[in-house]
Design an enzyme around this catalytic site. Structure first.
Site, PDB file in Angstrom:
ATOM      1  N   TYR A 192      32.665  37.996  40.823  1.00 36.08           N
ATOM      2  CA  TYR A 192      34.088  37.829  40.476  1.00 36.08           C
ATOM      3  C   TYR A 192      34.375  38.119  39.009  1.00 36.08           C
ATOM      4  O   TYR A 192      35.509  37.937  38.570  1.00 36.08           O
ATOM      5  CB  TYR A 192      34.545  36.389  40.713  1.00 36.08           C
ATOM      6  CG  TYR A 192      34.198  35.791  42.055  1.00 36.08           C
ATOM      7  CD1 TYR A 192      34.685  36.335  43.239  1.00 36.08           C
ATOM      8  CD2 TYR A 192      33.410  34.644  42.141  1.00 36.08           C
ATOM      9  CE1 TYR A 192      34.388  35.749  44.458  1.00 36.08           C
ATOM     10  CE2 TYR A 192      33.114  34.057  43.358  1.00 36.08           C
ATOM     11  CZ  TYR A 192      33.601  34.622  44.512  1.00 36.08           C
ATOM     12  OH  TYR A 192      33.304  34.040  45.719  1.00 36.08           O
ATOM     13  N   CYS A 243      16.305  42.737  38.530  1.00 33.72           N
ATOM     14  CA  CYS A 243      16.264  44.173  38.282  1.00 33.72           C
ATOM     15  C   CYS A 243      17.629  44.777  38.508  1.00 33.72           C
ATOM     16  O   CYS A 243      17.837  45.529  39.472  1.00 33.72           O
ATOM     17  CB  CYS A 243      15.264  44.827  39.221  1.00 33.72           C
ATOM     18  SG  CYS A 243      13.611  44.526  38.679  1.00 33.72           S
TER      19      CYS A 243
END
Ligand code: LLP
Length: 453
Positions: A354, A381
């Site tokens: 968000y 990652c």
């Protein structure tokens, strides 16, 4: 370091380290490891009580009652469900799994609600068998499904119909739209001059002897900081209730106004005040019912974030610190200090999902150093693995420092994942100078145990 966005039990000790409810964060880290979700029990209980007493007082003053359901999707563990119940709240669940936790906590079925836009037969049967107080139905298909399963069990299912009022709220804005392009609820607006899907659903429920229509449900959004949206939605729901009475002769007893009460995430943010919002809504619905010439229904609300969000923080250990030169839009360069912690988007997906903003501080010690513009990142990652986009941290922030992120109690653990095979952190409750584990840390064995080779 006291007050919002931190829980009420958070404070610096004379030696500069932070304690939560009397427990030093260094001790928490030593005993439970990091990352860890730390939950201030007294803060949770105080907020739960504040919502219940504010709404009871305000709705009592206009002559009706109100039930407060804790929205378990924000964070549900057996202990948390018990705390909610002990503070006089009921529990709102959104899946069979959440229902199982509430039942394990011995919340009586009658005090549980079951939500979901696509409940399975198994979930509905479990709810019926547990005698849940209400199943909130979300589509015409589901009305038939619940009726069929109730008939199979020989019971009458108590249902509410979830409607969409066209009031969409979140932050300071709400926009009234005729139709909302999203999956939840049934619109109060007629498709093409005919009957609205909401009215069709309500009438369909009334036709089924296996269903008992309790009332109408509306949830308008989350992290709402302006109470106007609640009032606007309540007006629409109460009008629909009056229209239904006119059509069918049935004036339903209950109206649920959902959750969404906003909290402080950053220093300076002002949370919605339960007393003020309760009074505003109560007075507004009383006026609307008077205008409509209907009696007041009993109300309910479903706050999740406002109860548990500020009660939680996440404790991390700093692993690496890296200054990165960044070119600003105006062509000048500045340095952003990347501070990597031992968790990340797997324990808090909200910044990545968000763009949610959070606040962090170094909590294992005080520092007299100047501050630098920092970005707290995780160990995944992925470059979007950001925990705090922007925060001022002491320039001497270093490997081994304990860092806490505030107001992570809601939708942190409940939306956590095992991305990169990271075991999920524990949920540790603190109260009166002691800590206890509510949910233990996952282990690699837990994760490998699922892998069938
Ligand atoms: N009731 C219903 C029907 C809901 O759908 C929700 C949230 C609530 C109550 C509780 O809302 P709260 O008071 O906690 O704002 N994962 C997102 C929020 C999605 C919430 C969905 N429904 C987040 O991390 O902000």
């Amino acid at each position: 370091m006291t007050g919002a966005p931190w829980s009420s039990g958070v404070g610096r000790r004379p030696d500069g380290a932070v304690a939560v409810a009397g427990v030093d964060v260094r001790d928490l880290a030593a005993e439970h490891g990091t990352p860890a979700y730390v939950l201030d029990e007294a803060d949770f209980r105080t907020r739960a009580r504040a919502y219940r007493t504010a709404f009871e007082a305000a709705f009592g003053a206009v002559g009706t009652g109100v039930d407060v359901y804790y929205a378990g999707k924000a964070l549900l563990t057996v202990a948390v469900a018990r705390w909610a119940r002990e503070e006089g709240l009921r529990v709102d669940t959104a899946s069979g799994g959440e229902l199982a936790v509430a039942l394990r906590a011995e919340v009586p079925g009658a005090e549980i609600g079951l939500h979901g836009n696509n409940k399975s037969d198994a979930e509905i049967l479990r709810a019926l068998d547990a005698g849940v107080g209400r199943i909130i139905v979300d589509s015409l298909v589901e009305i038939e499904r619940v009726a069929r399963l109730a008939a199979e069990r020989g019971v009458v299912a108590p249902v509410m119909v979830r409607v969409t009022t066209g009031v969409h709220a979140g932050g300071h804005e709400y926009i009234a739209t005729a139709h909302e392009d999203q999956k939840f609820g049934l619109s109060v607006n007629p498709a093409s001059g005919g009957e609205s899907p909401a009215m069709t659903a309500l009438l369909q429920v009334l036709k089924h002897p296996e269903l008992r229509l309790l009332g109408i449900h509306s949830h308008i959004g989350s992290q709402i900081l302006d109470p106007d949206g609640f009032e606007a939605a309540a007006r629409v729901v109460l009008r629909l209730r009056a229209d239904l009475a006119e059509r069918s002769g049935v004036l339903v007893d209950e109206v649920d106004l959902g959750g969404g009460y906003g909290i402080a995430y950053l220093p300076g943010d002002v949370a919605l005040d339960p007393e003020r919002v309760a009074k505003d809504i109560a007075q507004s619905v009383a006026g609307v019912c008077q205008d409509l010439g209907t009696s007041l229904p009993r109300f309910s609300i479903e706050p999740g974030r406002a109860i548990v969000g500020p009660a939680g923080l996440t404790l991390y250990t700093v692993g690496t610190v890296k200054p990165v030169t960044v070119s600003a839009d105006d062509g000048t360069d500045f340095t952003r200090t990347y501070v990597s912690v031992d968790g990340g988007m797997s324990d808090n997906i909200r910044p990545a999902l968000y763009g949610a903003a959070y606040h962090a501080e170094v909590v294992g010690r005080s520092s007299a150093a100047e501050t630098v513009l920092a970005r707290v990142v995780g160990k995944h990652c992925e470059s979007g693995d950001i925990v705090v986009h922007e925060v001022q941290l002491p320039a001497d922030v270093r490997e081994g420092d304990l860092l806490a992120v505030a107001a992570t109690g809601a939708y942190g653990r409940s939306m956590a994942s095992n991305y990169n095979m990271l075991p999920r952190p524990p949920v540790v409750a603190v109260a009166d100078g002691a800590s206890r584990v509510l949910v233990r840390r996952e282990t690699e064995d837990d994760l490998l145990g699922l892998d069938q080779g």
